[in-house]
Write a protein that holds these residues in place. Structure first.
Motif, mmCIF file in Angstrom:
data_model
loop_
_atom_site.group_PDB
_atom_site.id
_atom_site.type_symbol
_atom_site.label_atom_id
_atom_site.label_comp_id
_atom_site.label_asym_id
_atom_site.label_seq_id
_atom_site.Cartn_x
_atom_site.Cartn_y
_atom_site.Cartn_z
ATOM 1 N N THR A 33 0.928 -1.332 0.161
ATOM 2 C CA THR A 33 0.238 0.059 0.043
ATOM 3 C C THR A 33 0.914 1.431 0.169
ATOM 4 N N GLY A 38 0.743 -4.353 3.976
ATOM 5 C CA GLY A 38 -0.207 -5.368 4.611
ATOM 6 C C GLY A 38 -0.174 -6.701 4.529
ATOM 7 N N ARG A 58 0.064 -11.924 16.813
ATOM 8 C CA ARG A 58 -0.581 -10.631 17.109
ATOM 9 C C ARG A 58 -1.802 -10.988 18.495
ATOM 10 N N PRO A 63 -7.874 -5.363 17.187
ATOM 11 C CA PRO A 63 -8.692 -5.466 15.932
ATOM 12 C C PRO A 63 -7.969 -4.779 14.459
ATOM 13 N N LEU A 64 -8.220 -5.227 13.427
ATOM 14 C CA LEU A 64 -7.519 -4.938 12.091
ATOM 15 C C LEU A 64 -8.384 -3.895 11.179
ATOM 16 N N HIS A 67 -9.638 -3.212 3.996
ATOM 17 C CA HIS A 67 -9.313 -2.368 3.053
ATOM 18 C C HIS A 67 -10.479 -2.676 2.097
ATOM 19 N N THR A 97 -7.670 6.153 7.761
ATOM 20 C CA THR A 97 -8.423 5.083 8.048
ATOM 21 C C THR A 97 -9.618 5.655 8.832
ATOM 22 N N SER A 118 -17.371 -1.283 16.309
ATOM 23 C CA SER A 118 -16.892 -0.268 15.275
ATOM 24 C C SER A 118 -15.938 -0.853 14.365
ATOM 25 N N GLU A 181 2.332 4.350 8.795
ATOM 26 C CA GLU A 181 0.876 3.970 8.742
ATOM 27 C C GLU A 181 -0.139 4.912 8.422
ATOM 28 N N ILE A 184 -5.361 7.406 11.608
ATOM 29 C CA ILE A 184 -6.659 6.760 11.900
ATOM 30 C C ILE A 184 -7.564 7.812 12.685
ATOM 31 N N ARG A 195 -4.731 7.304 15.899
ATOM 32 C CA ARG A 195 -3.103 7.396 15.707
ATOM 33 C C ARG A 195 -2.743 8.271 14.630
HETATM 34 O O1 TXA Z 1 -1.310 2.259 7.027
HETATM 35 C C1 TXA Z 1 -2.024 1.251 7.688
HETATM 36 O O2 TXA Z 1 -2.907 1.513 8.307
HETATM 37 C C2 TXA Z 1 -1.511 -0.282 7.458
HETATM 38 C C3 TXA Z 1 -1.784 -0.620 6.153
HETATM 39 C C4 TXA Z 1 -1.334 -2.034 5.802
HETATM 40 O O3 TXA Z 1 -3.099 -0.423 5.712
HETATM 41 N N1 TXA Z 1 -2.141 -0.978 8.367
HETATM 42 C C5 TXA Z 1 -2.083 -0.800 9.611
HETATM 43 O O4 TXA Z 1 -2.490 -1.825 10.466
HETATM 44 O O5 TXA Z 1 -1.151 -0.121 10.364
HETATM 45 P P1 TXA Z 1 -2.180 -2.135 11.869
HETATM 46 O O6 TXA Z 1 -2.996 -3.323 12.435
HETATM 47 O O7 TXA Z 1 -0.710 -2.477 12.109
HETATM 48 O O8 TXA Z 1 -2.985 -1.002 12.746
HETATM 49 C C6 TXA Z 1 -4.238 -0.773 12.784
HETATM 50 C C7 TXA Z 1 -4.506 0.071 13.970
HETATM 51 C C8 TXA Z 1 -4.221 -0.679 15.432
HETATM 52 O O9 TXA Z 1 -3.729 -0.013 16.116
HETATM 53 C C9 TXA Z 1 -5.596 -1.184 15.722
HETATM 54 O O10 TXA Z 1 -5.690 -1.392 17.256
HETATM 55 C C10 TXA Z 1 -6.515 0.008 15.075
HETATM 56 O O11 TXA Z 1 -5.814 0.107 13.939
HETATM 57 N N2 TXA Z 1 -7.874 -0.300 15.114
HETATM 58 C C11 TXA Z 1 -8.307 -1.261 14.249
HETATM 59 N N3 TXA Z 1 -9.543 -1.421 14.179
HETATM 60 C C12 TXA Z 1 -10.081 -0.560 15.217
HETATM 61 C C13 TXA Z 1 -11.451 -0.082 15.691
HETATM 62 N N4 TXA Z 1 -12.352 -0.482 15.333
HETATM 63 N N5 TXA Z 1 -11.409 1.029 16.582
HETATM 64 C C14 TXA Z 1 -10.083 1.615 17.039
HETATM 65 N N6 TXA Z 1 -8.962 1.251 16.614
HETATM 66 C C15 TXA Z 1 -8.665 0.196 15.696
#
Ligand code: TXA
Ligand code: MG
Length: 315
Positions: A33, A38, A58, A63-64, A67, A97, A118, A181, A184, A195
């Motif tokens: 990406t 990812g 993990r 949570p994930l 995309h 995000t 969520s 990343e 968020i 984030r």
């Molecule tokens: O740039 C990015 O966001 C990358 C690329 C691959 O898309 N993805 C990424 O995913 O950084 P990850 O899993 O490393 O980080 C995702 C973050 C985690 O801190 C997770 O806790 C948060 O997103 N997250 C996921 N679902 C959530 C939710 N429903 N509410 C709050 N935080 C959430």
């Protein structure tokens, strides 16, 4: 699962078709990406999503992000809002995000949200990611493609270094342009920065015409990526260093030269794109300690400092 032969797929028609077929069959494919690589799987398939957690080691309460290839698909998964519409118009596809209320009939595996009501969702801008998501035609759950707690991958080789033998394939999209990343943003009530990331919060405020709340240290962890120790190299990390101490290698910025320099011209965009790659290079071999030059805390510098603080946190 550590006996697979991980294939490096080219981002051509055949490679994309193979990657989509692996997702269809419940397998794991890492995808480029614009932010970082990812580790993708079909977000509707419980077993496939469970394998993501297993491959990364993990914690399953984390949570994930899902995309999607377009806004239409996003609307089938979450309760969309005017605010979401305005942000998507300005920043999608791109490194933003949105966290929105999930629909009961989303069809997603409950493992994706770790039981939350969520969903974090984004539409990536990388042309290979877009082609892949369109070819697959469904929602893809994808955390960063690194073992949990380690530095995120910005090149296909980083993914192979961390996850080889645990996933079916990596699609080669070269080096990631943003290198950090996605930002968020929680939209469950007031817009809240969960984030810092590829889009500076002030750009979001400008579009919304309101301030964005910041997640406070000590608040409940709503984005567990906010766990203090994260993005951790093997070596210890010392921040805001003006020079090198005995035994340290140095990550420079601007006039503070260092062994590697994030951006000799003090360009934060360039520094973001180099950050994870350079941390990996300095962390190789016998390195015990990494000193990092000060990075200005403005614009993308906020996200860079956020990642550096987690890399430096006691573990
Ligand atoms: O740039 C990015 O966001 C990358 C690329 C691959 O898309 N993805 C990424 O995913 O950084 P990850 O899993 O490393 O980080 C995702 C973050 C985690 O801190 C997770 O806790 C948060 O997103 N997250 C996921 N679902 C959530 C939710 N429903 N509410 C709050 N935080 C959430
Ligand atoms: Mg991650």
């Amino acid at each position: 699962m550590s006996d697979l032969t991980t294939k490096l797929l080219e981002a051509n028609e055949a490679g994309i078709a193979q990657a989509a077929a692996i997702w269809q069959a419940g397998g794991l494919v890492a995808l480029p990406t614009e932010t970082v690589y990812g580790l993708g799987a079909d977000a509707r398939n419980d077993q496939a999503v469970a394998r993501i957690f297993e491959a990364k080691a993990r914690p399953s309460f984390n949570p994930l992000i899902v995309h999607v290839p377009d806004v239409e698909m996003a609307k089938t998964l979450v309760h969309w809002s005017e605010t979401a519409e305005a942000l998507a118009k300005n920043f999608w596809p791109g490194p933003l995000t949105l966290v929105l209320p999930i629909k009961v009939d989303s069809g997603l595996s409950p493992l994706v949200t770790a039981g939350l009501d969520s969903l974090a969702i984004r539409m990536p801008a990388h042309p290979v990611a877009r082609t892949l998501l369109q070819a697959f035609g469904g929602p893809v759950a994808a955390p960063s493609a690194n073992p949990s707690g380690k530095i995120s991958p910005t090149q296909p080789q980083h993914v192979i270094d961390g996850l080889s033998g645990r996933i079916e394939a990596v699609v080669d999209g070269g080096a990631c342009g943003v290198g950090l990343e996605s930002t968020i943003l929680g939209l469950l009530d007031e817009p809240t920065l969960l984030r810092p990331g590829g889009i500076p919060a002030e750009e979001l405020s400008n579009v919304l015409g309101t301030d964005i709340q910041s997640h406070q240290a000590g608040d409940a962890i709503t984005a567990p990526g906010q766990m203090t120790s994260h993005y951790a190299p093997g070596a210890s990390v010392r921040l805001n260093a003006l020079d090198q101490m005995d035994g340290e290698v140095m990550l420079g910025f601007g006039d503070i030269k260092g062994d590697l320099n994030l951006s000799p011209d003090s360009n934060l965009r360039e520094a973001a794109a180099n950050l994870f790659h350079f941390l990996r290079r300095l962390d190789a071999g016998e390195t015990k300690a990494i000193a990092v030059a000060p990075i200005p805390a403005t614009g993308l510098g906020l996200a860079i400092n956020d990642r550096l603080q987690r890399a430096a946190a006691p573990r």
